[in-house]
Design a protein around this motif. Structure first.
Motif, PDB file in Angstrom:
ATOM      1  N   ALA A 287       0.836  -1.202   0.000  1.00  0.00           N
ATOM      2  CA  ALA A 287       0.000   0.000   0.000  1.00  0.00           C
ATOM      3  C   ALA A 287       0.874   1.258   0.000  1.00  0.00           C
ATOM      4  N   ASP A 288       0.301   2.371   0.392  1.00  0.00           N
ATOM      5  CA  ASP A 288       0.949   3.667   0.197  1.00  0.00           C
ATOM      6  C   ASP A 288       1.921   4.075   1.290  1.00  0.00           C
ATOM      7  N   GLY A 289       1.693   3.646   2.530  1.00  0.00           N
ATOM      8  CA  GLY A 289       2.382   4.257   3.653  1.00  0.00           C
ATOM      9  C   GLY A 289       3.718   3.662   4.041  1.00  0.00           C
ATOM     10  N   MET A 290       4.000   2.406   3.679  1.00  0.00           N
ATOM     11  CA  MET A 290       5.207   1.729   4.144  1.00  0.00           C
ATOM     12  C   MET A 290       5.918   1.034   2.991  1.00  0.00           C
ATOM     13  N   LYS A 291       7.250   1.029   3.026  1.00  0.00           N
ATOM     14  CA  LYS A 291       8.050   0.336   2.031  1.00  0.00           C
ATOM     15  C   LYS A 291       9.198  -0.397   2.723  1.00  0.00           C
ATOM     16  N   ASN A 292       9.682  -1.455   2.071  1.00  0.00           N
ATOM     17  CA  ASN A 292      10.817  -2.213   2.576  1.00  0.00           C
ATOM     18  C   ASN A 292      11.956  -2.129   1.559  1.00  0.00           C
ATOM     19  N   ARG A 293      13.186  -2.110   2.045  1.00  0.00           N
ATOM     20  CA  ARG A 293      14.337  -1.851   1.180  1.00  0.00           C
ATOM     21  C   ARG A 293      15.227  -3.065   0.930  1.00  0.00           C
ATOM     22  N   TRP A 294      14.919  -4.225   1.487  1.00  0.00           N
ATOM     23  CA  TRP A 294      15.879  -5.321   1.468  1.00  0.00           C
ATOM     24  C   TRP A 294      16.113  -5.900   0.077  1.00  0.00           C
ATOM     25  N   GLY A 295      15.123  -5.791  -0.797  1.00  0.00           N
ATOM     26  CA  GLY A 295      15.297  -6.313  -2.139  1.00  0.00           C
ATOM     27  C   GLY A 295      15.180  -7.822  -2.243  1.00  0.00           C
ATOM     28  N   ASP A 296      14.636  -8.478  -1.206  1.00  0.00           N
ATOM     29  CA  ASP A 296      14.436  -9.920  -1.273  1.00  0.00           C
ATOM     30  C   ASP A 296      13.552 -10.269  -2.460  1.00  0.00           C
ATOM     31  N   ASP A 297      13.837 -11.404  -3.075  1.00  0.00           N
ATOM     32  CA  ASP A 297      12.980 -11.862  -4.157  1.00  0.00           C
ATOM     33  C   ASP A 297      11.579 -12.089  -3.612  1.00  0.00           C
TER      34      ASP A 297
ATOM     35  N   GLY B  23      18.739  -3.789  15.032  1.00  0.00           N
ATOM     36  CA  GLY B  23      18.074  -2.979  14.038  1.00  0.00           C
ATOM     37  C   GLY B  23      18.358  -3.550  12.668  1.00  0.00           C
ATOM     38  N   TRP B  24      17.320  -3.814  11.893  1.00  0.00           N
ATOM     39  CA  TRP B  24      17.479  -4.510  10.618  1.00  0.00           C
ATOM     40  C   TRP B  24      17.459  -3.570   9.409  1.00  0.00           C
ATOM     41  N   SER B  25      17.239  -2.285   9.660  1.00  0.00           N
ATOM     42  CA  SER B  25      17.302  -1.265   8.601  1.00  0.00           C
ATOM     43  C   SER B  25      16.469  -1.657   7.376  1.00  0.00           C
ATOM     44  N   GLY B  26      15.185  -1.893   7.610  1.00  0.00           N
ATOM     45  CA  GLY B  26      14.352  -2.369   6.511  1.00  0.00           C
ATOM     46  C   GLY B  26      13.165  -1.520   6.147  1.00  0.00           C
ATOM     47  N   HIS B  27      12.332  -1.164   7.132  1.00  0.00           N
ATOM     48  CA  HIS B  27      11.040  -0.549   6.851  1.00  0.00           C
ATOM     49  C   HIS B  27      11.084   0.954   7.053  1.00  0.00           C
ATOM     50  N   ARG B  28      10.557   1.681   6.092  1.00  0.00           N
ATOM     51  CA  ARG B  28      10.364   3.120   6.271  1.00  0.00           C
ATOM     52  C   ARG B  28       8.999   3.542   5.766  1.00  0.00           C
ATOM     53  N   ALA B  29       8.442   4.549   6.410  1.00  0.00           N
ATOM     54  CA  ALA B  29       7.216   5.166   5.920  1.00  0.00           C
ATOM     55  C   ALA B  29       7.548   6.034   4.709  1.00  0.00           C
TER      56      ALA B  29
END
Length: 516
Positions: A94-104, A323-329
């Motif tokens: 959805a619009d509010g959250m994104k993840n950066r890990w790039g996992d398949d 801290g896994w440095s993954g999720h940001r709004a």
């Protein structure tokens, strides 16, 4: 103390004797057992409490024996947990959250692009549902042949757990197979059930058990309000699920939750997302977590650790050691508050801005976008110790959501009182020190925005956007929608997820959703 956690752990040894991991190819057969349920319960009727706890626990834990165990198959047990799947599928898409890990698989969710039936995260949720459904059915059938204390209530709770699992089949996949007491154990592949057929079944189950449950069954267990809340959510989305609006029914049941449940808004918003949130008067139904006795990489640990990064944030401030440095709004969430620096809304302060950019020009860059600090491991009152696993329960249903559902139903013509709707919305806002709104400002667009301000990162946003007609197409764009920096249109196909390839291969009666 979260006593229900101890029941989950105490029930694991019994559950391990009885419940084997189920996958899609096993749906039409009984689980392998070392000792029949009937025999076990005849010898030890109290074992049913452990089995019930195990079934509640499957929504929060990946498996029965610590964070490395799993109920369903996958190379990383933590990835297979139900709550982790809900955050992936409901918030990152959805619009509010994104993840950066790039996992398949995860990249495709966070950019709402290239969805296909081999994505492991679709399979994990699908398999989790069809782990829960046959296991609860097995226990229900066993209870028909033995006597245990409080049997009617326990069966009702099991039927609720099964209904909750089916709700996610309805919402996420739109169809599936219907496994219940009438066909459990058959060796013939079951027919496909449509979205409407599954809807009607879940509705009938919830209506049947609602009268038999008390108003209070103890923290973490289904009671009347929990069942009524799920009924209200089912009816709230009925127009999407079946084509027939049921806002009047949604309003009826959400009113019962509000009027008879005995819940109150927590004095402070953050209390609902802290390590001692089991003391909140607002939480109607939690998924229980504990840093020691119910560790999981898939419960709120995924939210807390995934939203923290050692590069830019002091982990100890939030009671974490990792801290896994993954999720940001994205700005689609925090822009709902206006200027974060001048906003009086307490919820606007729940983003970490230092060292991070307002714009998410690269969703794979940790410093692009603001991490949400809504969930944390620290207690709201008293002292707390930093932990690797989160002790914070996930507030699956809570009263603020009920207030906003009531207001939405009124605005959609479901009856009720417009003045009461305004009172409820302003109660939610004023609890967060946001300014009250006038009757003229209360409309459906405002409700969608307020749901974002109040409920983002609680596994609801995708469903909300679909109900408001803003998920697919190009009328509402957000960062990285359609794998585009400024957002681009996505097809209506994406209003449901594809049926996993493994499910289609296991049961030839199943058909793929159109467009996949």
């Amino acid at each position: 103390m979260k006593n229900f956690n101890k029941k989950i752990i105490l029930g694991i040894s019994a559950a391990l004797l009885l419940l084997s991991a189920s996958c899609t190819s096993d749906l039409d057969t009984k689980p392998k057992v070392e000792l029949s349920l009937e025999n076990l319960l005849a010898k030890d009727p109290n074992a049913v409490e452990g089995l019930l706890s195990k079934m509640y626990g499957t929504f929060a834990l990946s498996g029965p024996n610590g964070p490395g165990s799993q109920d369903i198959s996958g190379p990383d047990p933590g990835e297979t947990a139900f709550l982790r799947g809900i955050i992936n599928l409901q918030d990152f898409t959805a619009d509010g959250m994104k993840n950066r890990w790039g996992d398949d698989g995860l990249d495709q969710l966070t950019t709402t692009s290239d969805w296909n039936p081999r994505n492991k995260f679709f399979r994990y949720l699908y398999d989790r549902v069809y782990y829960i459904v046959p296991q609860t059915t097995n226990i229900i059938l066993a209870l028909e042949n033995v006597d245990v204390n409080n049997e009617e209530q326990i069966v009702s709770e099991l039927r609720f757990i099964r209904s909750l699992a089916y709700y996610y089949m309805i919402d996420c996949f739109g169809k599936g197979v219907l496994v219940n007491e009438s066909n459990y154990g058959t060796t013939v592949p079951l027919p496909e059930s449509s979205r409407t057929e599954l809807f009607n079944y879940v509705e009938s189950e919830l209506l049947a058990i609602e009268p038999s449950l008390p108003l209070n069954t103890g923290y973490g267990r289904a009671n009347k309000s929990v069942v009524r809340m799920l009924l209200a959510k089912l009816y709230l989305n009925a127009e999407v699920y079946t084509g027939t609006p049921r806002y009047d029914d949604a309003l009826q049941y959400i009113s019962l939750v509000i009027d008879e449940g005995g819940y109150n808004l927590a004095e402070n918003f953050v209390m609902n997302f802290s390590g001692d949130n089991n003391t909140s008067p607002e939480i109607i139904f939690p998924l229980i977590a504990d840093a020691v006795v119910s560790q999981s990489y898939g419960n709120t640990t995924y939210i807390v650790n995934g939203s923290l990064g050692t590069e830019t944030m002091p982990l100890g401030q939030f009671g974490a050691t990792e801290g896994w440095s993954g999720h940001r709004a994205t700005k689609a969430w925090y822009s709902l508050y206006g200027d974060l620096e001048t906003s009086t809304d307490d919820r606007a302060a729940l983003f970490w801005t230092e060292g991070h950019s307002y714009e998410m020009e690269n969703y794979k860059q940790w410093t692009d976008g603001y991490p949400s600090i809504k969930f944390r491991n620290t207690n709201f009152t008293g002292t707390s110790n930093a932990t690797s696993f989160s002790p914070t329960d996930f507030p699956f249903f809570r009263l603020a959501d009920a207030y906003l559902i009531y207001a939405e139903c009124v605005l959609r013509g479901g009856g009720g009182s417009e003045s009461q709707a305004l009172t409820y919305v302003n109660a939610v806002r004023q609890r967060a020190n946001a300014s009250a709104i006038s009757a003229a400002e209360l409309n459906l667009n405002f409700i969608l925005d307020e749901r974002g301000r109040e409920l983002n990162l609680e596994g609801q946003r995708r469903t909300d956007l679909i109900r408001f007609g803003k998920f697919t197409g190009g009328t509402y764009l957000w960062p990285w929608k359609g794998n585009s920096l400024n957002g681009s249109a996505i097809p209506s196909t994406y209003n449901v997820f594809p049926i996993p390839t493994s499910a289609l291969e296991a049961n030839l009666n199943l058909t793929q959703n159109p467009g996949y």
